[in-house]
Design an enzyme around this catalytic site. Structure first.
Site, short mmCIF file in Angstrom:
data_model
loop_
_atom_site.label_atom_id
_atom_site.label_comp_id
_atom_site.label_asym_id
_atom_site.label_seq_id
_atom_site.Cartn_x
_atom_site.Cartn_y
_atom_site.Cartn_z
N ASP A 39 0.85 -1.20 0.00
CA ASP A 39 0.00 0.00 0.00
C ASP A 39 0.88 1.24 0.00
O ASP A 39 1.91 1.29 0.68
CB ASP A 39 -0.91 -0.01 1.24
CG ASP A 39 -2.06 0.97 1.12
OD1 ASP A 39 -3.21 0.52 0.99
OD2 ASP A 39 -1.81 2.20 1.16
N GLU A 105 -12.30 3.39 -1.14
CA GLU A 105 -11.86 4.50 -1.99
C GLU A 105 -11.61 4.06 -3.43
O GLU A 105 -11.84 4.82 -4.36
CB GLU A 105 -10.57 5.11 -1.42
CG GLU A 105 -10.76 5.85 -0.11
CD GLU A 105 -9.44 6.36 0.45
OE1 GLU A 105 -8.39 6.13 -0.18
OE2 GLU A 105 -9.49 6.96 1.53
N VAL A 106 -11.05 2.88 -3.59
CA VAL A 106 -10.67 2.42 -4.93
C VAL A 106 -11.67 1.36 -5.39
O VAL A 106 -11.82 0.31 -4.74
CB VAL A 106 -9.24 1.84 -4.93
CG1 VAL A 106 -8.87 1.36 -6.33
CG2 VAL A 106 -8.23 2.88 -4.45
N HIS A 110 -10.32 -5.32 -3.49
CA HIS A 110 -9.00 -5.57 -2.93
C HIS A 110 -9.14 -6.00 -1.48
O HIS A 110 -10.07 -5.60 -0.79
CB HIS A 110 -8.10 -4.33 -3.03
CG HIS A 110 -8.73 -3.08 -2.50
ND1 HIS A 110 -9.66 -2.36 -3.21
CD2 HIS A 110 -8.55 -2.41 -1.33
CE1 HIS A 110 -10.03 -1.30 -2.50
NE2 HIS A 110 -9.38 -1.31 -1.35
N HIS A 112 -6.99 -5.90 2.04
CA HIS A 112 -5.85 -5.36 2.79
C HIS A 112 -5.30 -6.47 3.68
O HIS A 112 -6.06 -7.18 4.34
CB HIS A 112 -6.28 -4.21 3.70
CG HIS A 112 -6.83 -3.02 3.01
ND1 HIS A 112 -6.11 -1.84 2.87
CD2 HIS A 112 -8.03 -2.78 2.44
CE1 HIS A 112 -6.86 -0.95 2.23
NE2 HIS A 112 -8.04 -1.49 1.97
#
Ligand code: 5GP
Length: 126
Positions: A39, A105-106, A110, A112
């Site tokens: 990240d 946000e994206v 995904h 983390h």
């Protein structure tokens, strides 16, 4: 593959650009199903993002639309990344944000992967 009620995939999102090689990343791992990279603004000593190679805008999209082999391959990749980084002994946390209240946000699904210190409560109070 858009899911009813969710926005269509935006192929200009930052992770789509990373997958196309238009933006660099610090790659940790890659296979047929997944790409893992550090990240850009780490929130733990280890903070790696694992993304599917194909376009899914969120976990809702991925879990509903991806073929089973891709779902299995993706999550095996997540586990392999954690193992290969040596995170199993002291442990780690997986997190996937989905939608507005999560703060996603994206808009490319995904996971983390956080590790490297005690990570505290799952959801901070306040
Ligand atoms: P989200 O809030 O969508 O779950 O997480 C998006 C994550 O992507 C954030 O932790 C953010 O720091 C990370 N990020 C945003 N832009 C970039 C980038 O260009 N490169 C990398 N490596 N990470 C990014």
């Amino acid at each position: 593959m858009p899911v009813s009620g969710l926005p269509p995939y935006d192929d200009q999102n930052i992770f789509a650009k990373i997958l196309r090689g238009e933006i660099p990343c610090r790659k940790v791992y890659e296979d047929a199903f997944a790409l893992a990279f550090h990240d850009i603004a780490p929130q733990a000593p280890t903070h790696v993002l694992v993304i599917p190679k194909r376009p899914y805008c969120s976990f809702a999209d991925f879990s509903a639309s991806a073929p089973e082999a891709e779902i299995a391959g993706f999550f095996r990749a997540v586990g392999k990344v954690a193992k290969d980084l040596g995170l199993e002994t002291q442990g780690y946390r997986l997190l996937a944000n989905m939608g507005e209240h999560s703060g996603q946000e994206v808009p490319h699904f995904h996971v983390h992967l956080f590790a490297g210190r005690p990570l505290g409560r799952m959801i901070p109070n306040g």
